[in-house]
Design a protein around this motif. Structure first.
Motif, PDB file in Angstrom:
ATOM      1  N   ILE A  33      17.032 104.487 -27.115  1.00 13.85           N
ATOM      2  CA  ILE A  33      18.153 104.447 -28.023  1.00 13.85           C
ATOM      3  C   ILE A  33      17.532 104.968 -29.282  1.00 13.85           C
ATOM      4  CG2 ILE A  33      19.678 102.922 -29.121  1.00 13.85           C
ATOM      5  CD1 ILE A  33      19.978 101.465 -26.641  1.00 13.85           C
ATOM      6  N   THR A  34      16.377 104.305 -29.963  1.00 14.45           N
ATOM      7  CA  THR A  34      15.911 104.771 -31.315  1.00 14.45           C
ATOM      8  C   THR A  34      15.836 106.236 -31.370  1.00 14.45           C
ATOM      9  OG1 THR A  34      15.007 102.539 -31.527  1.00 14.45           O
ATOM     10  CG2 THR A  34      14.227 104.278 -33.002  1.00 14.45           C
ATOM     11  N   THR A  35      15.006 106.800 -30.245  1.00 19.81           N
ATOM     12  CA  THR A  35      14.764 108.187 -29.944  1.00 19.81           C
ATOM     13  C   THR A  35      15.837 109.294 -30.210  1.00 19.81           C
ATOM     14  OG1 THR A  35      12.655 107.560 -28.913  1.00 19.81           O
ATOM     15  CG2 THR A  35      13.235 109.963 -28.705  1.00 19.81           C
ATOM     16  N   ASP A  36      16.681 108.734 -29.453  1.00 19.18           N
ATOM     17  CA  ASP A  36      18.109 109.461 -29.176  1.00 19.18           C
ATOM     18  C   ASP A  36      18.732 109.391 -30.585  1.00 19.18           C
ATOM     19  OD1 ASP A  36      17.473 109.882 -26.665  1.00 19.18           O
ATOM     20  OD2 ASP A  36      19.031 108.270 -25.880  1.00 19.18           O
ATOM     21  N   ASP A  37      18.642 108.393 -31.267  1.00 18.44           N
ATOM     22  CA  ASP A  37      19.489 108.045 -32.507  1.00 18.44           C
ATOM     23  C   ASP A  37      18.647 109.279 -33.656  1.00 18.44           C
ATOM     24  OD1 ASP A  37      21.325 106.528 -31.731  1.00 18.44           O
ATOM     25  OD2 ASP A  37      20.375 104.678 -32.460  1.00 18.44           O
ATOM     26  N   GLN A  38      17.244 109.031 -33.445  1.00 16.85           N
ATOM     27  CA  GLN A  38      16.578 109.963 -34.427  1.00 16.85           C
ATOM     28  C   GLN A  38      16.944 111.531 -34.033  1.00 16.85           C
ATOM     29  OE1 GLN A  38      14.544 108.968 -37.047  1.00 16.85           O
ATOM     30  NE2 GLN A  38      15.017 106.863 -36.697  1.00 16.85           N
ATOM     31  N   CYS A  39      16.943 111.884 -33.066  1.00 20.30           N
ATOM     32  CA  CYS A  39      17.419 113.298 -32.616  1.00 20.30           C
ATOM     33  C   CYS A  39      18.944 113.590 -33.187  1.00 20.30           C
ATOM     34  CB  CYS A  39      17.385 113.571 -31.214  1.00 20.30           C
ATOM     35  SG  CYS A  39      15.811 113.500 -30.524  1.00 20.30           S
ATOM     36  N   ILE A  40      19.778 112.696 -32.993  1.00 19.03           N
ATOM     37  CA  ILE A  40      21.124 112.886 -33.520  1.00 19.03           C
ATOM     38  C   ILE A  40      20.940 112.944 -34.940  1.00 19.03           C
ATOM     39  CG2 ILE A  40      23.358 111.703 -33.509  1.00 19.03           C
ATOM     40  CD1 ILE A  40      22.858 110.703 -30.691  1.00 19.03           C
ATOM     41  N   LEU A  41      20.299 112.209 -35.700  1.00 19.28           N
ATOM     42  CA  LEU A  41      20.140 112.333 -37.019  1.00 19.28           C
ATOM     43  C   LEU A  41      19.725 113.583 -37.580  1.00 19.28           C
ATOM     44  CD1 LEU A  41      20.555 110.578 -39.819  1.00 19.28           C
ATOM     45  CD2 LEU A  41      18.007 109.823 -39.410  1.00 19.28           C
ATOM     46  N   ALA A  42      18.476 113.983 -36.927  1.00 17.81           N
ATOM     47  CA  ALA A  42      17.836 115.159 -37.388  1.00 17.81           C
ATOM     48  C   ALA A  42      19.029 116.301 -37.114  1.00 17.81           C
ATOM     49  CB  ALA A  42      16.779 115.436 -36.562  1.00 17.81           C
ATOM     50  N   HIS A  43      19.613 116.356 -35.918  1.00 15.78           N
ATOM     51  CA  HIS A  43      20.676 117.251 -35.692  1.00 15.78           C
ATOM     52  C   HIS A  43      21.762 117.306 -36.793  1.00 15.78           C
ATOM     53  CE1 HIS A  43      22.598 120.382 -33.362  1.00 15.78           C
ATOM     54  NE2 HIS A  43      23.983 119.360 -33.255  1.00 15.78           N
ATOM     55  N   ALA A  44      22.305 116.146 -37.137  1.00 14.41           N
ATOM     56  CA  ALA A  44      23.365 115.909 -38.086  1.00 14.41           C
ATOM     57  C   ALA A  44      22.993 116.399 -39.471  1.00 14.41           C
ATOM     58  CB  ALA A  44      23.758 114.327 -38.386  1.00 14.41           C
ATOM     59  N   THR A  45      21.578 116.023 -39.997  1.00 15.31           N
ATOM     60  CA  THR A  45      21.188 116.763 -41.033  1.00 15.31           C
ATOM     61  C   THR A  45      21.123 118.011 -41.124  1.00 15.31           C
ATOM     62  OG1 THR A  45      19.767 114.559 -41.309  1.00 15.31           O
ATOM     63  CG2 THR A  45      19.122 116.461 -42.572  1.00 15.31           C
ATOM     64  N   LEU A  47      23.174 120.144 -39.453  1.00 14.45           N
ATOM     65  CA  LEU A  47      24.510 120.512 -39.617  1.00 14.45           C
ATOM     66  C   LEU A  47      24.799 120.312 -40.924  1.00 14.45           C
ATOM     67  CD1 LEU A  47      25.817 119.142 -36.005  1.00 14.45           C
ATOM     68  CD2 LEU A  47      25.518 121.552 -36.757  1.00 14.45           C
ATOM     69  N   CYS A  48      24.519 119.361 -41.676  1.00 13.99           N
ATOM     70  CA  CYS A  48      25.036 119.082 -42.941  1.00 13.99           C
ATOM     71  C   CYS A  48      24.510 120.160 -43.723  1.00 13.99           C
ATOM     72  CB  CYS A  48      24.794 117.702 -43.580  1.00 13.99           C
ATOM     73  SG  CYS A  48      25.666 116.404 -42.843  1.00 13.99           S
ATOM     74  N   GLN A  49      23.142 120.655 -43.612  1.00 18.66           N
ATOM     75  CA  GLN A  49      22.558 121.529 -44.397  1.00 18.66           C
ATOM     76  C   GLN A  49      23.342 123.260 -44.182  1.00 18.66           C
ATOM     77  OE1 GLN A  49      20.165 121.610 -46.944  1.00 18.66           O
ATOM     78  NE2 GLN A  49      20.659 123.692 -47.135  1.00 18.66           N
ATOM     79  N   ARG A  50      23.642 123.199 -42.797  1.00 22.44           N
ATOM     80  CA  ARG A  50      24.390 124.490 -42.491  1.00 22.44           C
ATOM     81  C   ARG A  50      25.825 124.483 -42.988  1.00 22.44           C
ATOM     82  NH1 ARG A  50      24.252 129.685 -41.481  1.00 22.44           N
ATOM     83  NH2 ARG A  50      25.751 130.395 -39.774  1.00 22.44           N
ATOM     84  N   ALA A  51      26.167 123.353 -43.149  1.00 20.66           N
ATOM     85  CA  ALA A  51      27.769 123.235 -43.708  1.00 20.66           C
ATOM     86  C   ALA A  51      27.551 123.601 -45.292  1.00 20.66           C
ATOM     87  CB  ALA A  51      28.200 121.985 -43.368  1.00 20.66           C
ATOM     88  N   ALA A  52      26.610 123.023 -46.048  1.00 21.54           N
ATOM     89  CA  ALA A  52      26.357 123.167 -47.452  1.00 21.54           C
ATOM     90  C   ALA A  52      26.253 124.816 -47.764  1.00 21.54           C
ATOM     91  CB  ALA A  52      25.295 122.372 -47.792  1.00 21.54           C
ATOM     92  N   ASP A  53      25.256 125.294 -46.614  1.00 23.87           N
ATOM     93  CA  ASP A  53      24.868 126.793 -46.831  1.00 23.87           C
ATOM     94  C   ASP A  53      26.322 127.782 -46.646  1.00 23.87           C
ATOM     95  OD1 ASP A  53      22.403 126.404 -47.389  1.00 23.87           O
ATOM     96  OD2 ASP A  53      21.757 126.717 -45.418  1.00 23.87           O
ATOM     97  N   LEU A  54      27.327 127.318 -45.629  1.00 23.85           N
ATOM     98  CA  LEU A  54      28.293 127.916 -45.281  1.00 23.85           C
ATOM     99  C   LEU A  54      29.224 127.980 -46.560  1.00 23.85           C
ATOM    100  CD1 LEU A  54      28.594 127.587 -41.513  1.00 23.85           C
ATOM    101  CD2 LEU A  54      28.122 129.701 -42.754  1.00 23.85           C
ATOM    102  N   ARG A  55      29.311 126.577 -47.225  1.00 17.79           N
ATOM    103  CA  ARG A  55      30.173 126.424 -48.215  1.00 17.79           C
ATOM    104  C   ARG A  55      30.020 127.391 -49.358  1.00 17.79           C
ATOM    105  NH1 ARG A  55      30.713 121.282 -46.719  1.00 17.79           N
ATOM    106  NH2 ARG A  55      28.609 120.606 -47.860  1.00 17.79           N
ATOM    107  N   GLU A  56      28.650 127.481 -49.700  1.00 14.91           N
ATOM    108  CA  GLU A  56      28.172 128.286 -50.749  1.00 14.91           C
ATOM    109  C   GLU A  56      28.626 130.014 -50.300  1.00 14.91           C
ATOM    110  OE1 GLU A  56      26.645 129.516 -54.213  1.00 14.91           O
ATOM    111  OE2 GLU A  56      26.669 127.493 -53.647  1.00 14.91           O
TER     112      GLU A  56
END
Length: 121
Positions: A33-45, A47-56
């Motif tokens: 569960i921790t490993t899956d959560d870490q993968c999801i967290l990395a993916h979410a991070t 996605l947030c960076q990509r969203a910031a780039d797209l906003r710019e």
């Protein structure tokens, strides 16, 4: 009188400990569960960076579109009132009285003056 009775242990209703292999299984499930959560967290991070780039990028595109719209509106206004005029304008329209002679004199003077006189170190 209940206040003075012996305290009841918080572990009173706890079941007895399980076998070691059951505990190992629970730990491995928690690790997964921790490993899956870490993968999801990395993916979410990411996605947030990509969203910031797209906003710019969207902000930059909006600025470009706004500038192009301004240019288009100026061109439309220009062409709305544009009239063709004769290609040979009278010199009186361009130069004031005596200005043409002054410009001609400056041109001749520049041709006569050696370049080393004009540019001092």
């Amino acid at each position: 009188q209940q206040y003075y009775g012996s305290p009841v242990s918080s572990r009173a209703g706890t079941p007895p400990p399980k076998e070691p292999h059951m505990l190992n299984r629970a730990v491995s499930i928690m690790k997964q569960i921790t490993t899956d959560d870490q993968c999801i967290l990395a993916h979410a991070t990411a996605l947030c960076q990509r969203a910031a780039d797209l906003r710019e990028q969207a902000k930059n595109v909006r600025d470009v579109v706004r500038a192009e719209r301004g240019r288009r509106e100026r061109l439309e206004a220009y062409f709305t009132y544009w009239r063709e005029i004769a290609p040979n304008w009278p010199k009186d329209w361009i130069y004031e009285e005596g200005e043409e002679d002054r410009l001609r004199t400056e041109r001749v003077f520049r041709k006569m003056t050696p370049p080393y006189v004009l540019f001092r170190p």
